[in-house]
Design a protein around this motif. Sequence first.
Motif, short mmCIF file in Angstrom:
data_model
loop_
_atom_site.label_atom_id
_atom_site.label_comp_id
_atom_site.label_asym_id
_atom_site.label_seq_id
_atom_site.Cartn_x
_atom_site.Cartn_y
_atom_site.Cartn_z
N THR A 37 0.86 -1.19 0.00
CA THR A 37 0.00 0.00 0.00
C THR A 37 0.89 1.23 0.00
O THR A 37 1.74 1.38 0.89
CB THR A 37 -0.91 0.04 1.24
OG1 THR A 37 -1.70 -1.16 1.29
CG2 THR A 37 -1.84 1.25 1.19
N ALA A 38 0.73 2.08 -1.00
CA ALA A 38 1.50 3.33 -1.04
C ALA A 38 0.96 4.30 0.01
O ALA A 38 -0.26 4.40 0.21
CB ALA A 38 1.42 3.95 -2.43
N THR A 39 1.86 5.00 0.70
CA THR A 39 1.46 6.01 1.67
C THR A 39 2.02 7.36 1.25
O THR A 39 2.79 7.45 0.29
CB THR A 39 1.97 5.64 3.08
OG1 THR A 39 3.42 5.61 3.06
CG2 THR A 39 1.46 4.28 3.51
N GLN A 40 1.66 8.40 1.96
CA GLN A 40 2.08 9.75 1.58
C GLN A 40 3.59 9.92 1.60
O GLN A 40 4.16 10.59 0.74
CB GLN A 40 1.41 10.78 2.49
CG GLN A 40 1.66 12.23 2.07
CD GLN A 40 0.89 13.21 2.92
OE1 GLN A 40 0.24 12.84 3.88
NE2 GLN A 40 0.95 14.49 2.56
N LEU A 41 4.25 9.29 2.56
CA LEU A 41 5.69 9.47 2.71
C LEU A 41 6.50 8.20 2.41
O LEU A 41 7.72 8.21 2.52
CB LEU A 41 6.03 9.95 4.12
CG LEU A 41 5.47 11.33 4.51
CD1 LEU A 41 5.80 11.65 5.96
CD2 LEU A 41 6.03 12.41 3.59
N GLY A 42 5.83 7.13 2.03
CA GLY A 42 6.56 5.89 1.77
C GLY A 42 5.63 4.78 1.34
O GLY A 42 4.88 4.92 0.39
N GLY A 43 5.67 3.66 2.08
CA GLY A 43 4.83 2.52 1.72
C GLY A 43 4.64 1.60 2.90
O GLY A 43 5.32 1.71 3.93
N MET A 44 3.70 0.66 2.77
CA MET A 44 3.42 -0.33 3.81
C MET A 44 3.25 -1.69 3.16
O MET A 44 2.55 -1.83 2.15
CB MET A 44 2.17 0.04 4.60
CG MET A 44 1.80 -0.96 5.69
SD MET A 44 0.46 -0.39 6.76
CE MET A 44 -0.90 -0.38 5.59
N TRP A 45 3.91 -2.71 3.72
CA TRP A 45 3.84 -4.08 3.24
C TRP A 45 3.23 -4.93 4.35
O TRP A 45 3.79 -5.03 5.46
CB TRP A 45 5.22 -4.60 2.88
CG TRP A 45 5.81 -3.95 1.66
CD1 TRP A 45 5.86 -4.47 0.40
CD2 TRP A 45 6.44 -2.65 1.58
NE1 TRP A 45 6.46 -3.58 -0.47
CE2 TRP A 45 6.83 -2.46 0.22
CE3 TRP A 45 6.69 -1.63 2.50
CZ2 TRP A 45 7.47 -1.30 -0.20
CZ3 TRP A 45 7.32 -0.48 2.07
CH2 TRP A 45 7.70 -0.31 0.72
N THR A 46 2.09 -5.56 4.08
CA THR A 46 1.36 -6.30 5.10
C THR A 46 1.25 -7.77 4.72
O THR A 46 0.82 -8.10 3.62
CB THR A 46 -0.06 -5.72 5.27
OG1 THR A 46 0.02 -4.32 5.52
CG2 THR A 46 -0.78 -6.39 6.43
N GLY A 47 1.64 -8.64 5.63
CA GLY A 47 1.55 -10.08 5.38
C GLY A 47 1.54 -10.84 6.69
O GLY A 47 1.07 -10.34 7.72
N ALA A 48 2.06 -12.06 6.65
CA ALA A 48 2.09 -12.90 7.85
C ALA A 48 3.36 -13.74 7.84
O ALA A 48 3.83 -14.16 6.79
CB ALA A 48 0.87 -13.80 7.92
#
Length: 232
Positions: free
Chosen positions: A176-187
Amino acid sequence: MQAQTGNPILSLTCPSGGNRLQVNVPGFTPTGSEERLSFGSGGEVEALVADFRGDRRLGGVSAAGAVPANLAALVGGPVSASYGSQTSGPHPAVPEDVVGSFVAGCRNRAAVGTPRAGMPGRTVSPCLVQDGRELSAQPMRAIGTEPFWAARIEGRCVTYSHPEDQPGTRLWTRYTATQLGGMWTGALDGRPFVLRTRKTPSCSDGMSDKSYPVAVELLVHDELRKGCAEPM
């Protein structure tokens, strides 16, 4: 493919608009740590990227990827599918005329896709594809100390390593792109794995004089860790 009751047990589709094949198995249960669904017939097997959240519209688990060059062989006999420890099939072979029409249709779909200028026939890694679209996230290498850990980020794939697992474990995450970078979500090991990046004027690894342009926050094994990253 349907059961005797008429309920679908396995479906293959080539959505319009590009070189894509989707496989859905309603009987599979989504598993947060598993994002590879394989299908095929006989000795021919193809692995696709599965959505670990499940398919709310069709039920079960769906996976997608580029239309394989050997699609006719993959569906030309009794077809099976596997997802982690779950299996479906082998199911009765599809009639040859249906296989021929399906393969021709998929290839026509692939032919009408619009390739990027100057890049005909380019193969895109599954790590760089999410929701049928190519990701533009820049590859990065992240490190952290106390405790030591590292991560190699390529699209939606994150290879997480630490002293007890130096080769690293690759995770299929949702980017997921964010305003200042990104987020990677998993397990990882059945627990949440969340990596966030944030652009910063200066990030220190705490061990050297090197300054990094990206700060990292990592949630792994229920622990919140800090680190830095730079483009690869």
